[in-house]
Enzyme design. Structure first.
Site, PDB file in Angstrom:
ATOM      1  N   PHE A 134       0.867  -1.178   0.000  1.00  0.00           N
ATOM      2  CA  PHE A 134       0.000   0.000   0.000  1.00  0.00           C
ATOM      3  C   PHE A 134       0.907   1.232   0.000  1.00  0.00           C
ATOM      4  O   PHE A 134       1.836   1.330   0.804  1.00  0.00           O
ATOM      5  CB  PHE A 134      -0.904  -0.002   1.234  1.00  0.00           C
ATOM      6  CG  PHE A 134      -1.984   1.035   1.141  1.00  0.00           C
ATOM      7  CD1 PHE A 134      -3.139   0.783   0.430  1.00  0.00           C
ATOM      8  CD2 PHE A 134      -1.823   2.279   1.728  1.00  0.00           C
ATOM      9  CE1 PHE A 134      -4.131   1.756   0.317  1.00  0.00           C
ATOM     10  CE2 PHE A 134      -2.804   3.252   1.618  1.00  0.00           C
ATOM     11  CZ  PHE A 134      -3.958   2.991   0.905  1.00  0.00           C
ATOM     12  N   ASP A 210       2.386  -5.126   8.385  1.00  0.00           N
ATOM     13  CA  ASP A 210       1.180  -4.303   8.266  1.00  0.00           C
ATOM     14  C   ASP A 210      -0.007  -5.277   8.204  1.00  0.00           C
ATOM     15  O   ASP A 210      -0.088  -6.109   7.291  1.00  0.00           O
ATOM     16  CB  ASP A 210       1.279  -3.448   6.993  1.00  0.00           C
ATOM     17  CG  ASP A 210       0.059  -2.556   6.778  1.00  0.00           C
ATOM     18  OD1 ASP A 210      -1.045  -2.911   7.252  1.00  0.00           O
ATOM     19  OD2 ASP A 210       0.199  -1.525   6.104  1.00  0.00           O
ATOM     20  N   TYR A 235     -10.682   0.255  11.064  1.00  0.00           N
ATOM     21  CA  TYR A 235     -11.930   0.660  10.384  1.00  0.00           C
ATOM     22  C   TYR A 235     -12.332  -0.305   9.272  1.00  0.00           C
ATOM     23  O   TYR A 235     -13.339  -0.099   8.625  1.00  0.00           O
ATOM     24  CB  TYR A 235     -11.828   2.096   9.830  1.00  0.00           C
ATOM     25  CG  TYR A 235     -10.574   2.393   9.032  1.00  0.00           C
ATOM     26  CD1 TYR A 235     -10.424   1.933   7.728  1.00  0.00           C
ATOM     27  CD2 TYR A 235      -9.537   3.121   9.591  1.00  0.00           C
ATOM     28  CE1 TYR A 235      -9.281   2.197   7.007  1.00  0.00           C
ATOM     29  CE2 TYR A 235      -8.382   3.404   8.871  1.00  0.00           C
ATOM     30  CZ  TYR A 235      -8.263   2.935   7.574  1.00  0.00           C
ATOM     31  OH  TYR A 235      -7.122   3.192   6.877  1.00  0.00           O
ATOM     32  N   LYS A 236     -11.522  -1.344   9.026  1.00  0.00           N
ATOM     33  CA  LYS A 236     -11.884  -2.309   7.979  1.00  0.00           C
ATOM     34  C   LYS A 236     -12.644  -3.471   8.629  1.00  0.00           C
ATOM     35  O   LYS A 236     -13.790  -3.318   9.005  1.00  0.00           O
ATOM     36  CB  LYS A 236     -10.635  -2.784   7.242  1.00  0.00           C
ATOM     37  CG  LYS A 236      -9.846  -1.661   6.542  1.00  0.00           C
ATOM     38  CD  LYS A 236      -8.669  -2.241   5.784  1.00  0.00           C
ATOM     39  CE  LYS A 236      -7.676  -1.195   5.317  1.00  0.00           C
ATOM     40  NZ  LYS A 236      -8.173  -0.321   4.271  1.00  0.00           N
ATOM     41  N   ARG A 386     -12.351  -4.968  -6.579  1.00  0.00           N
ATOM     42  CA  ARG A 386     -12.121  -5.695  -5.318  1.00  0.00           C
ATOM     43  C   ARG A 386     -13.448  -6.036  -4.653  1.00  0.00           C
ATOM     44  O   ARG A 386     -14.347  -5.204  -4.569  1.00  0.00           O
ATOM     45  CB  ARG A 386     -11.339  -4.835  -4.317  1.00  0.00           C
ATOM     46  CG  ARG A 386      -9.926  -4.562  -4.645  1.00  0.00           C
ATOM     47  CD  ARG A 386      -9.174  -4.015  -3.420  1.00  0.00           C
ATOM     48  NE  ARG A 386      -9.858  -2.946  -2.720  1.00  0.00           N
ATOM     49  CZ  ARG A 386      -9.401  -2.363  -1.613  1.00  0.00           C
ATOM     50  NH1 ARG A 386      -8.275  -2.775  -1.073  1.00  0.00           N
ATOM     51  NH2 ARG A 386     -10.055  -1.376  -1.036  1.00  0.00           N
TER      52      ARG A 386
HETATM   53  C1  LIG Z   1      -2.192  -2.077   3.842  1.00  0.00           C
HETATM   54  C2  LIG Z   1      -2.555  -0.696   4.232  1.00  0.00           C
HETATM   55  N1  LIG Z   1      -1.692   0.043   4.965  1.00  0.00           N
HETATM   56  C3  LIG Z   1      -1.988   1.318   5.315  1.00  0.00           C
HETATM   57  C4  LIG Z   1      -3.177   1.905   4.942  1.00  0.00           C
HETATM   58  C5  LIG Z   1      -3.428   3.356   5.255  1.00  0.00           C
HETATM   59  O1  LIG Z   1      -3.924   3.579   6.468  1.00  0.00           O
HETATM   60  P1  LIG Z   1      -4.256   5.024   7.095  1.00  0.00           P
HETATM   61  O2  LIG Z   1      -5.043   5.773   6.073  1.00  0.00           O
HETATM   62  O3  LIG Z   1      -5.052   4.646   8.291  1.00  0.00           O
HETATM   63  O4  LIG Z   1      -2.991   5.707   7.436  1.00  0.00           O
HETATM   64  C6  LIG Z   1      -4.119   1.164   4.217  1.00  0.00           C
HETATM   65  C7  LIG Z   1      -5.419   1.763   3.855  1.00  0.00           C
HETATM   66  O5  LIG Z   1      -6.260   1.207   3.232  1.00  0.00           O
HETATM   67  C8  LIG Z   1      -3.791  -0.154   3.841  1.00  0.00           C
HETATM   68  O6  LIG Z   1      -4.629  -0.882   3.105  1.00  0.00           O
END
Ligand SMILES: Cc1ncc(COP(=O)(O)O)c(C=O)c1O
Length: 427
Positions: A134, A210, A235-236, A386
């Site tokens: 990500f 992560d 939040y997921k 997705r």
């Molecule tokens: C794998 C991953 N890491 C980090 C994030 C970003 O998180 P945040 O917006 O809470 O910083 C996401 C968001 O969807 C994600 O899917």
């Protein structure tokens, strides 16, 4: 790990409703407030609203804030809330009490732990991640490289890819830290956490995971894998609500020596002494920064009440059954349009989502047409649709209805209507 009971060879909607009738987790759907007529397959982006959340948040606002006022820092346990909720997330990720704390956004929590991880290997100058990670993870790591590398000589970055270069290609005695996302946000591909962690440790490096697409989606065993640090969002799959805070985990063995990036007053050993000098609190507390977002934590608190009773093995079985069902329906009904399953078919390598390439059609437009019909997934550029399968509230009939809607949109070519090509800010 138990494998999902196989999906029958010939499937119709009645087969799916029979699977729902036999589903031990089916009752959890009633704990969520999903709109009628919606098939919600985007819990991998934003989880659904638990029925209890509004009343709980309202109570925190009215009683703890409105009536309790400043007294609630002590009386309602506000000060320790990030630690108390961290202890409730711990069993979902194979962590112990006192190893998890709620933070700010996932991005800032990654910064907090990545700096601490790299500082445990000061003599090494390489950070490894993956091209398909990500993007925020890669962006955050760029700044860690600058910060810790010294003026004009950032730490080196090595990015692995699915096949070239592999992790083993880039691991050597120069690597300080490896940061990987356990379940890939686009493809749903899942790493073998224990195996990857072992290889990283054999190279003498520190492993940061992560868990954004893992927590509440698949069983995770951080301590069993011997990992070092982890972060993830709530939040997921945890359904904490939009903007609910991230969590971070630090293995017990690192807690006395780890130095977080941001040394705020809530991570101080004696915050209410108001000393001029920083002195780190013992344990995970030193990873705290400043005043926690208590209203966002209230949303998370309500959703964690649901998780106390969830059997994670049953959750995984249902997740695999749903994704397997969806994949076989896509194969049998959508192949003639060239629709392609991108997510690994091997269950051990799959998280709780399925990504599709739309074949002859435009994936973005197909997704917008689906959403207009109440089948909600999302789109990730350049070409992936997705579909997230949140086992607590997605049914087997939902998987059937989603593929039926896709088939109809492709047959009628509804997706070609110009309004479906219009891009929103968020895809
Ligand atoms: C794998 C991953 N890491 C980090 C994030 C970003 O998180 P945040 O917006 O809470 O910083 C996401 C968001 O969807 C994600 O899917």
């Amino acid at each position: 790990m138990s494998i999902a009971p196989s999906i029958p060879h010939v499937i119709d909607r009645a087969t799916c409703t029979a699977l729902d009738a036999a589903d031990p987790l089916a009752g959890y759907r009633d704990l969520f407030d999903l709109p009628d007529g919606v098939v919600y397959l985007d819990g991998n982006s934003l989880g659904a609203l638990p029925r209890a959340t509004a009343a709980h948040v309202q109570r925190v606002i009215a009683e703890e804030w409105g009536t309790g006022l400043i007294r609630s820092w002590n009386d309602a346990g506000w000060f320790t809330k990030p630690l108390d909720l961290g202890d409730r997330i711990a069993p979902l990720i194979g962590a112990s009490a006192g190893e998890v704390v709620l933070g700010d956004s996932t991005s800032s929590s990654l910064f907090q732990v990545a700096v601490a991880a790299a500082r445990l290997r000061p003599e090494r100058r390489v950070i490894v991640s993956e091209r398909g990670n990500f993007p925020t993870d890669l962006y955050v790591l760029e700044s860690v490289q600058e910060l810790l590398g010294g003026p004009g000589r950032p730490l080196e970055r090595r990015l692995i890819d699915d096949d070239d270069p592999t992790l083993d290609d880039v691991l050597d005695g120069h690597v300080a830290v490896v940061v990987l996302t356990h379940v890939n946000y686009r493809t749903g591909r899942m790493y073998d956490m224990a195996d990857v962690t072992r290889r990283v440790h054999e190279a003498g490096a520190i492993m940061v995971w992560d868990l954004c697409h893992s927590v509440g989606a698949v069983p995770v065993d951080l301590n069993g894998a011997g990992a070092d640090f982890a972060i993830g969002c709530t939040y997921k799959y945890l359904n904490g609500g939009p903007g609910s805070p991230s969590f971070l985990w630090v293995a017990g063995r690192h807690q006395a020596s780890a130095q977080p990036a941001i040394t705020g007053w809530h991570g101080h050993a004696r915050p209410f002494d108001f000393d001029v000098e920083y002195a780190p609190a013992p344990g995970i507390t030193r990873f705290r920064v400043g005043t926690p977002q208590l209203l966002a934590l209230a949303g998370l608190e309500a959703s964690l009440d649901i998780w106390g009773g969830v059997d994670l093995e049953q959750l995984r079985e249902k997740s695999l059954r749903l994704t397997e069902l969806f994949i076989s329906l896509v194969d049998s009904r959508l192949a003639r349009w060239g629709v392609e399953v991108v997510t690994p078919r091997q269950s051990a390598r799959r998280g709780s989502q399925v990504a599709l390439r739309a074949g002859v059609a435009d994936g973005y437009s197909v997704m917008q047409a689906l959403i207009e019909r109440g089948v909600i997934g999302d789109f990730r550029a350049p070409d992936l649709m997705r579909f997230g399968f949140t086992p607590l509230y997605v049914s087997h009939a939902d998987a059937w209805d989603a593929v039926a809607a896709l088939e109809d949109i492709l047959t009628t070519e509804t997706w070609r209507e110009p309004r479906f090509a219009r891009r929103g800010t968020v895809t």
